[in-house]
Design a protein around this motif. Structure first.
Motif, short mmCIF file in Angstrom:
data_model
loop_
_atom_site.label_atom_id
_atom_site.label_comp_id
_atom_site.label_asym_id
_atom_site.label_seq_id
_atom_site.Cartn_x
_atom_site.Cartn_y
_atom_site.Cartn_z
N PHE A 2 93.95 59.53 -19.49
CA PHE A 2 94.30 60.84 -20.04
C PHE A 2 95.15 61.57 -19.00
N VAL A 3 96.38 61.89 -19.36
CA VAL A 3 97.29 62.59 -18.46
C VAL A 3 97.60 63.95 -19.07
N ASP A 4 97.35 65.02 -18.32
CA ASP A 4 97.55 66.35 -18.91
C ASP A 4 98.48 67.24 -18.09
N LYS A 5 99.15 66.69 -17.08
CA LYS A 5 100.14 67.46 -16.34
C LYS A 5 101.15 66.52 -15.70
N GLU A 47 109.95 68.10 -28.87
CA GLU A 47 109.45 68.27 -30.24
C GLU A 47 108.00 67.83 -30.31
N VAL A 48 107.18 68.61 -31.01
CA VAL A 48 105.76 68.30 -31.11
C VAL A 48 105.54 67.18 -32.12
N ASP A 49 104.76 66.18 -31.71
CA ASP A 49 104.34 65.09 -32.58
C ASP A 49 102.82 65.09 -32.62
N GLU A 50 102.26 65.41 -33.78
CA GLU A 50 100.80 65.54 -33.87
C GLU A 50 100.07 64.23 -33.66
N GLY A 51 100.79 63.11 -33.65
CA GLY A 51 100.15 61.81 -33.40
C GLY A 51 99.88 61.54 -31.94
N LEU A 52 100.44 62.37 -31.04
CA LEU A 52 100.23 62.18 -29.60
C LEU A 52 99.06 63.03 -29.11
N LEU A 85 119.08 64.65 -27.59
CA LEU A 85 117.99 63.77 -27.16
C LEU A 85 116.67 64.48 -27.47
N ILE A 86 115.89 63.90 -28.39
CA ILE A 86 114.62 64.52 -28.79
C ILE A 86 113.47 63.78 -28.10
N VAL A 87 112.67 64.52 -27.36
CA VAL A 87 111.55 63.96 -26.60
C VAL A 87 110.25 64.44 -27.25
N LYS A 88 109.38 63.53 -27.62
CA LYS A 88 108.13 63.88 -28.32
C LYS A 88 107.05 64.28 -27.32
N VAL A 89 106.34 65.34 -27.65
CA VAL A 89 105.21 65.80 -26.83
C VAL A 89 104.03 66.10 -27.74
N PRO A 90 102.80 66.05 -27.22
CA PRO A 90 101.62 66.35 -28.05
C PRO A 90 101.47 67.85 -28.30
N PRO A 91 100.79 68.23 -29.38
CA PRO A 91 100.51 69.66 -29.61
C PRO A 91 99.65 70.22 -28.49
N GLY A 92 99.93 71.47 -28.12
CA GLY A 92 99.20 72.09 -27.01
C GLY A 92 99.94 72.01 -25.70
N THR A 93 101.21 71.55 -25.71
CA THR A 93 101.99 71.40 -24.47
C THR A 93 102.64 72.73 -24.09
N VAL A 94 102.41 73.13 -22.84
CA VAL A 94 103.07 74.32 -22.29
C VAL A 94 104.19 73.84 -21.37
N VAL A 95 105.39 74.40 -21.55
CA VAL A 95 106.56 73.99 -20.78
C VAL A 95 106.87 75.06 -19.74
N ILE A 96 106.94 74.66 -18.47
CA ILE A 96 107.12 75.59 -17.36
C ILE A 96 108.31 75.15 -16.51
N ASP A 97 109.19 76.09 -16.17
CA ASP A 97 110.30 75.79 -15.27
C ASP A 97 109.74 75.59 -13.86
N THR A 108 102.71 74.18 -30.17
CA THR A 108 101.37 74.00 -30.73
C THR A 108 101.33 73.32 -32.09
N HIS A 109 102.38 73.44 -32.92
CA HIS A 109 102.27 72.86 -34.26
C HIS A 109 103.32 71.78 -34.49
N HIS A 110 103.01 70.87 -35.38
CA HIS A 110 103.84 69.68 -35.61
C HIS A 110 105.26 70.07 -35.99
N GLY A 111 106.24 69.43 -35.33
CA GLY A 111 107.64 69.67 -35.63
C GLY A 111 108.27 70.80 -34.86
N GLN A 112 107.48 71.59 -34.14
CA GLN A 112 108.02 72.70 -33.37
C GLN A 112 108.93 72.15 -32.26
N GLN A 113 110.07 72.81 -32.03
CA GLN A 113 111.05 72.34 -31.07
C GLN A 113 111.43 73.43 -30.08
N VAL A 114 111.87 73.01 -28.89
CA VAL A 114 112.44 73.93 -27.92
C VAL A 114 113.50 73.17 -27.13
#
Length: 426
Positions: A2-5, A47-52, A85-97, A108-114
């Motif tokens: 389990f990797v969370d950071k 992009e959030v992928d709820e399968g991750l 280039l679309i990179v999949k991440v799990p829901p609940g991911t916080v992105v920090i510079d 937080t929700h499936h399909g959300q992009q930044v």
């Protein structure tokens, strides 16, 4: 695992180069410039992928570069824009510079992009530079470099209820009894090395997500044990079930356990103690549990409700689940980071204009720095005489020449821009 950071590098695609070309066709006199623009570079998009459920994939790939735009062509043909280039991440991911520690997004929700790194615009072909005074320009721009940065991805599991408590107080056993989750259960500390999620069916049509998180010890807010791995995820929960070993099977005082864990929550984030908390008095089927519970009630008082249970025999679990579901019905969902930012009013104040460039002397070399100048440098083709003249003309208009003279630059001195050296000419 389990990797969370994780920390990763992202770079938007560079823009395509503009083309320098002239129309030369039979029976078309004075065809003029015909060089097309370059295409835009691709963006790097999360992009959030709820399968991750973990950031494990980023342990093996840490660099993400979007493709560059296509170069312009002759006959006025523009280059194609590059795909993102679309990179999949799990829901609940916080992105920090990583440099500024600014929170860029809370996904937080499936399909959300930044967009985390924008692609550069395409360079202009020589068609763009035609004027009445210069109808046949010999100038074309290179593509703009794409944005690049290091970002930190933090995963905070999205669960309605989190189980808190010392190691081996029965959190994993409780999760396995009330849901179909199958966490590892053993008679030693830190059996749970990573968070486990389970969906709990209350029995009246209601359900909620329960998270079994790694056990806490003293000093967890400073990173001792698995503290940070636990505390990061408990921030998302709406209700905390504080599990206490009421039988004191390991010789610790139940009340002292409860106080220490609350102290760790408070030290990590004061907001955590404001969350509703139910005390789960576990292992009530063992000797001494009833006596310890009586003393515990006297010390805690009426501030927190206490639910005696036995995760092994099932005693009291039904009442606990109904109480938890009832409490959840009264609590709104946690505001996400992006929602909090939207609610704040923006107040615009007059700010002093930032300097476009700086000049200083290093030994015998004059150094010019500035984001705009360095970008212009990268987009200039120094193999073309007209492009070089345009670059020098823009610097002169910006005041770079005057600034160099002020600090003592004379004809023939060396000037460095973006790592390259030039001769200063009056």
């Amino acid at each position: 695992m389990f990797v969370d950071k994780v920390k990763i590098y992202v770079k938007g695609g560079d823009g395509g180069n503009g083309q320098k070309a002239f129309r030369r066709e039979k029976y078309v006199p004075l065809g003029g410039p015909a060089g097309g623009d370059g295409g835009k570079g691709g963006d790097v998009i999360l992009e959030v992928d709820e399968g991750l459920r973990t950031l494990l994939d980023f342990r093996y790939q840490k660099h993400f570069k979007a493709p560059r735009g296509e170069n312009g062509r002759n006959k006025g043909q523009h280059g194609a824009n590059a795909e993102d280039l679309i990179v999949k991440v799990p829901p609940g991911t916080v992105v920090i510079d990583d440099d500024t520690e600014e929170v860029l997004a809370d996904l937080t929700h499936h399909g959300q992009q930044v967009v985390v790194a924008r692609g550069g615009r395409g360079g202009r072909g020589n068609m763009r530079f035609a004027t009445a005074a210069n109808p046949a320009p010999d100038i074309a721009e290179k593509g703009e470099p794409g944005e690049e940065r290091y970002i930190v991805l933090e995963l905070k599991l999205i669960a309605d209820v989190g189980l808190a408590g010392f190691p081996s107080v029965g959190k994993s056993t409780l999760l396995s009894v009330v849901s179909k989750a199958k966490p590892k259960i053993a008679a030693y500390h830190f059996t749970t090395l990573s968070p486990n999620l389970g969906v709990v069916e209350v029995g009246d049509g209601r359900s909620f997500v329960l998270a079994d998180l790694p056990g806490l010890i003293e000093g967890a807010h400073l990173g001792a044990g698995l503290g940070h791995q636990f505390l990061r995820h408990v921030e998302r929960t709406r209700v905390i079930l504080h599990v206490v070993d009421m039988a004191a099977t390991e010789g610790r005082d139940p009340y002292e356990d409860w106080v220490k864990i609350n102290h760790e929550l408070e030290q990590y984030n004061l907001h955590l103690l404001k969350k509703p908390q139910l005390i789960v008095a576990n292992k009530m089927d063992l000797p001494q549990a009833q006596e310890n519970l009586k003393v515990f009630r006297e010390k805690v008082g009426d501030k927190y409700p206490i639910y005696p249970i036995s995760a092994i025999t099932g005693e009291g679990i039904k009442e606990l689940l109904f109480a938890t579901a009832d409490l959840l019905d009264t609590i709104p969902a946690e505001p996400l980071i992006e929602d909090v930012q939207i609610e704040k009013r923006k107040i615009y104040k007059s700010q002093p204009k930032e300097e476009e460039f700086t000049v200083h002397k290093e030994n015998e070399i004059y150094v010019v720095k500035g984001e705009k100048i360095e970008k212009l440098f990268k987009m200039t083709d120094f193999n073309q005489y007209d492009s070089v003249q345009r670059f020098a003309r823009i610097l002169r208009k910006m005041g770079v020449d005057d600034a160099l003279r002020k600090i003592g630059a004379k004809d023939g001195d060396t000037v460095r821009i973006a790592g390259y050296e030039f001769e200063f000419i009056e």
